[in-house]
Design a protein around this motif. Structure first.
Motif, short mmCIF file in Angstrom:
data_model
loop_
_atom_site.label_atom_id
_atom_site.label_comp_id
_atom_site.label_asym_id
_atom_site.label_seq_id
_atom_site.Cartn_x
_atom_site.Cartn_y
_atom_site.Cartn_z
N GLY A 90 -7.29 5.91 8.85
CA GLY A 90 -6.02 6.12 9.63
C GLY A 90 -5.43 4.61 9.20
N GLU A 91 -6.25 3.26 9.23
CA GLU A 91 -5.69 1.96 8.65
C GLU A 91 -5.57 0.96 7.35
OE1 GLU A 91 -7.23 0.00 12.21
OE2 GLU A 91 -6.62 1.19 13.47
N ALA A 92 -5.97 1.49 6.57
CA ALA A 92 -5.94 1.34 4.90
C ALA A 92 -4.73 0.54 5.24
CB ALA A 92 -5.87 2.42 4.38
N GLY A 93 -3.87 1.76 5.22
CA GLY A 93 -2.00 0.41 4.70
C GLY A 93 -1.88 -0.26 5.95
N ALA A 94 -2.67 0.04 7.00
CA ALA A 94 -1.38 -0.80 8.32
C ALA A 94 -1.78 -2.41 8.03
CB ALA A 94 -3.13 -1.12 9.36
N GLY A 95 -0.18 -2.76 8.48
CA GLY A 95 0.00 -4.06 7.84
C GLY A 95 1.69 -3.74 7.81
N GLY A 96 1.90 -2.32 6.98
CA GLY A 96 2.79 -2.70 6.49
C GLY A 96 3.55 -2.63 5.33
N VAL A 97 2.79 -2.69 4.49
CA VAL A 97 2.77 -3.60 2.79
C VAL A 97 2.32 -2.41 2.22
CG1 VAL A 97 2.84 -5.55 1.47
CG2 VAL A 97 2.54 -5.87 3.50
N GLY A 98 3.20 -2.23 1.09
CA GLY A 98 3.58 -1.30 -0.08
C GLY A 98 3.16 -1.91 -1.62
N PHE A 99 2.41 -1.84 -2.17
CA PHE A 99 2.49 -2.21 -3.35
C PHE A 99 2.19 -2.15 -4.41
CE2 PHE A 99 -1.29 -3.39 -0.77
CZ PHE A 99 -2.78 -2.40 -1.25
N ALA A 100 1.74 -2.56 -5.60
CA ALA A 100 1.27 -2.13 -6.66
C ALA A 100 0.01 -2.78 -7.87
CB ALA A 100 2.05 -1.10 -7.81
N VAL A 101 -0.43 -2.94 -7.88
CA VAL A 101 -1.01 -4.53 -8.59
C VAL A 101 -1.50 -4.63 -10.44
CG1 VAL A 101 -1.96 -6.73 -9.08
CG2 VAL A 101 0.08 -5.85 -6.60
N SER A 102 -1.61 -4.55 -10.95
CA SER A 102 -2.96 -4.71 -12.18
C SER A 102 -2.87 -6.12 -12.34
CB SER A 102 -1.61 -3.99 -13.52
OG SER A 102 -1.21 -2.95 -13.81
N VAL A 103 -4.24 -6.00 -12.15
CA VAL A 103 -5.41 -7.52 -11.51
C VAL A 103 -5.25 -8.28 -13.06
CG1 VAL A 103 -7.59 -8.57 -10.52
CG2 VAL A 103 -6.18 -6.31 -9.67
#
Length: 228
Positions: A119-132
């Motif tokens: 349940g902590e994979a997104g801990a930190g409260g930051v959403g993102f979508a990145v094409s590397v």
């Protein structure tokens, strides 16, 4: 000519000393050439890597793979390294997190991360979508709630870093690993030989002090002269 007392012990002492030093120096030299020791001072990799852990990072690590724990130079972010983190995406991957999801999404599929507490994979409260971009990587800490990683540097190539920033890959070596056992055998033998060589050297000196060498016999052809 009479043999000096303790000479044989002295020779054995020197031979064992040289052998012991070689058995110790060999594994240590190999470890120094192949690995770099790194102390983990932060808690960004909890619970995988406890604070204070000593990591052996492979210098000649070859290809960097997803899931690798690496040390990297965050110079592009304006920090001095090395940092320790986990590579979660590489060039050509699309990595994303939507607030409220339980997992990250890698190339549109949930990313299995057994090293992150449930349940902590997104801990930190930051959403993102990145094409590397090719030749770069997206790095996160396992302790998502306390990790200064790619999520917080979108102004620098969307938070990605060049693969050239990797300075070492965690070897995963520990005391029970096969390589450590193999290296430990000659190292232990060398350590045992040092006191043995020291003991033989001391014994040789003691014998020499207690038993002086015998006087040489008469020399053929010498003329005896009577002293008045």
């Amino acid at each position: 000519m009479a043999r000096r007392p303790g000479r044989r012990r002295g020779i054995w002492a020197i031979a064992l000393l040289v052998l012991g030093v070689m058995l110790i120096a060999g594994p240590l030299a190999y470890m120094r050439v192949r690995f770099t020791p790194v102390k983990q001072f932060g808690d960004n990799m909890l619970p995988t890597i406890p604070v204070g852990s000593l990591l052996l990072m492979e210098k000649d690590h070859g290809e960097v793979r997803r899931g690798d724990v690496v040390t990297y130079d965050p110079a592009e972010w304006g920090y001095d390294g090395p940092f320790v983190g986990r590579v979660v995406a590489l060039g050509g991957d699309h990595i994303a997190y939507t607030m409220g999801d339980r997992t990250l999404a890698l190339n549109g599929k949930p990313l299995d991360e057994p090293y992150v507490p449930d349940g902590e994979a997104g801990a930190g409260g930051v959403g993102f979508a990145v094409s590397v971009p090719q030749g770069r990587m997206f790095v996160l800490g396992d302790n998502r709630g306390n990790s200064q990683d790619s999520r917080f540097h979108p102004e620098h190539h969307r938070g990605t870093l060049p693969l050239a920033a990797v300075t070492g890959v965690d070897s995963g070596m520990h005391e029970e690993s096969p390589l450590m056992v193999v290296l430990g055998l000659p190292l232990s033998a060398g350590i045992c030989l040092l006191p043995l060589s020291l003991g033989l050297g001391i014994a040789s000196l003691v014998v020499r002090r207690r038993r002086p060498a015998e006087a040489p016999g008469p020399v053929w052809g010498a003329t005896q002269v009577d002293v008045p």
